[in-house]
Design an enzyme around this catalytic site. Structure first.
Site, PDB file in Angstrom:
ATOM      1  N   LYS A  44     -12.021  13.727   0.031  1.00 37.33           N
ATOM      2  CA  LYS A  44     -12.311  12.725  -0.755  1.00 37.33           C
ATOM      3  C   LYS A  44     -12.607  11.329  -0.058  1.00 37.33           C
ATOM      4  CE  LYS A  44      -7.484  11.786  -0.962  1.00 37.33           C
ATOM      5  NZ  LYS A  44      -6.141  12.000  -1.728  1.00 37.33           N
ATOM      6  N   ARG A 145       3.465   9.373 -10.460  1.00 35.30           N
ATOM      7  CA  ARG A 145       2.073   8.765 -10.631  1.00 35.30           C
ATOM      8  C   ARG A 145       1.212   9.443 -11.576  1.00 35.30           C
ATOM      9  NH1 ARG A 145      -1.035   8.839  -5.065  1.00 35.30           N
ATOM     10  NH2 ARG A 145      -1.967  10.736  -5.679  1.00 35.30           N
ATOM     11  N   TYR A 280     -11.364 -16.989  16.960  1.00 34.70           N
ATOM     12  CA  TYR A 280     -11.203 -17.969  15.811  1.00 34.70           C
ATOM     13  C   TYR A 280      -9.579 -18.121  15.632  1.00 34.70           C
ATOM     14  CZ  TYR A 280     -15.431 -16.676  13.625  1.00 34.70           C
ATOM     15  OH  TYR A 280     -16.804 -16.661  13.137  1.00 34.70           O
ATOM     16  N   MET A 328     -15.161 -10.587  11.846  1.00 34.72           N
ATOM     17  CA  MET A 328     -15.665  -9.679  10.895  1.00 34.72           C
ATOM     18  C   MET A 328     -16.605  -8.612  11.753  1.00 34.72           C
ATOM     19  SD  MET A 328     -18.483 -10.316   7.779  1.00 34.72           S
ATOM     20  CE  MET A 328     -17.524 -11.248   6.961  1.00 34.72           C
TER      21      MET A 328
END
Ligand SMILES: *Cc1c(COP(=O)(O)O)cnc(C)c1O
Length: 394
Positions: A44, A145, A280, A328
């Protein structure tokens, strides 16, 4: 030169090298740990970020007879374009109302049914297809679940599924469940879930169900609980050579080898004075005169922003730690005066035997699990497949 071979030698910004010989070796190791069971390679989410079709083919070559995906769309793509042998069974379990039941039946997928709405939709699709659907009934043995609750809900689902089987609309191919805490050996829920699962199987079989496979074990249960193997084990993370949890042991303790190596090409090396803010927010300031290296991968590539000031990278033979924030597309490491050549490979993680960090090291740096580290590597990072041929002998 194949496209992959060209990529392997090209000076890429970043690459995730995928060692298919390791996938095959891991499948063999897992089969040896669960000798009485078939193996489902769980592919998956694009094979946990490694490439679903490539890993599926390697797993099948090494003896996996089943493939597992979460969504039907993933399973349909594998069946149509996976380049897989026709007789490989493909199961998918995460269905929502209105899902592609008809396509799944035509593609001979095994579909999971947890409740009455799904049974009604799949039988309607089978009537239309004129072909029986392969249905696996999912029991909630305690995960809390997905899956059908024990008791009246299970009795109703089993009764109606057997009626649909009697009408030739479905074939009940499996009874299955999923663990909550298999990665915590000794957790009392494991035994409780096994007991509950056995009861739910016994009930369905007394009513007349004749499943081909009964299964509950994920990777941690496959590694630690032989009594959970039943007819089939569903391994995901272990297939990719990663231990489900560091408490269980390292991959090598189970004969597993990490499949993915993530690296990037050092984009810039420069001298800066002491007291220089870095990246940053200036969350890092150089302690003295030093060199900084720019590593051109960021959170868009799957480098967790939570690993700011923490994630490890092997550069020029030394472990360096991310200096300040992950952006990013890039982050900085303090090279302490070293001057590696731009273009040198910085290795974020790999098997670890070349001195590089592992996905588990990144998980710890980012406060997450190694599953998330590999699965989130972004689509902008090319996967470069190595050892594609089956040159290794079993
Ligand atoms: C993802 C998944 C698995 C595989 O789990 P691992 O811990 O990666 O082995 C098995 N079964 C189900 C239902 C899953 O969703």
């Amino acid at each position: 030169m194949t496209e992959t071979a060209a990529l392997r030698t090209a000076p890429l910004r970043a690459r995730a090298e995928i060692d298919l010989a390791a996938v095959r070796a891991n499948v063999r190791a897992l089969r040896a740990l669960a000798p009485g069971a078939e193996l489902m390679a769980v592919v998956k989410s694009d094979g946990y970020g490694h490439g679903a079709a490539q890993c599926a083919r390697a797993a099948v070559e090494a003896g996996a007879s089943w493939l597992g995906t979460a969504t039907p769309e993933e399973a349909l793509v594998l069946r149509a374009n996976g380049g897989l042998p026709d007789d490989v069974r493909i199961m998918c379990w995460l269905w929502t109302p209105g899902g592609p039941w008809r396509e799944a039946i035509d593609a001979r997928l095994d579909v999971s049914v947890s409740g009455m709405w799904a049974l009604e939709e799949v039988t309607a699709a089978a009537r239309e297809a004129g072909l029986p659907a392969r249905v696996q009934l999912k029991a909630d043995s305690g995960l809390g679940r997905g899956g059908c609750q024990p008791g009246d809900d299970w009795a109703e689902l089993v009764r109606e599924a057997l009626a649909a089987e009697g009408a030739g609309l479905i074939r009940i191919t499996g009874l299955w469940s999923h663990f909550a805490c298999a990665d915590e050996p000794g957790h009392p829920s494991i035994d409780a879930q096994l007991d509950r699962f056995r009861e739910m199987i016994a009930y369905a079989e007394e009513q007349g169900a004749r499943p081909e496979v009964r299964h509950i074990a994920n990777s941690p249960a496959t590694l630690t609980r032989p009594d959970s193997h039943f007819d089939l084990v569903r391994t995901g993370i272990a297939l990719y050579g990663i231990s489900p949890s560091p408490e269980l042991g390292a991959p090598a303790d189970f004969g597993l080898r990490p499949v993915m190596t993530l690296s990037a090409s050092v984009a810039l090396v420069k001298h800066v004075p002491g007291g220089h803010g870095v990246s940053y927010g200036h969350k890092y300031t150089t302690a003295g005169e030093t060199t900084l290296g720019l590593i051109p991968v960021g959170y868009a590539d799957g480098v967790p922003r939570h690993a700011s000031s923490a994630g490890p990278v092997l550069v020029g033979g030394k472990w360096r730690t991310i200096a300040g924030r992950v952006a990013m597309d890039q982050f900085i490491v303090d090279l302490g005066g070293d001057e590696p050549e731009p273009g040198e490979r910085a290795v974020l993680f790999g098997p670890g035997d070349g001195g590089e960090p592992t996905a588990e090291d990144w998980a710890q740096a980012a406060g997450t699990i190694a599953y998330e580290i590999v699965t989130r590597i972004g689509s902008r990072v090319p996967r470069v497949y190595v050892n594609e041929g089956q040159a290794d002998t079993p």
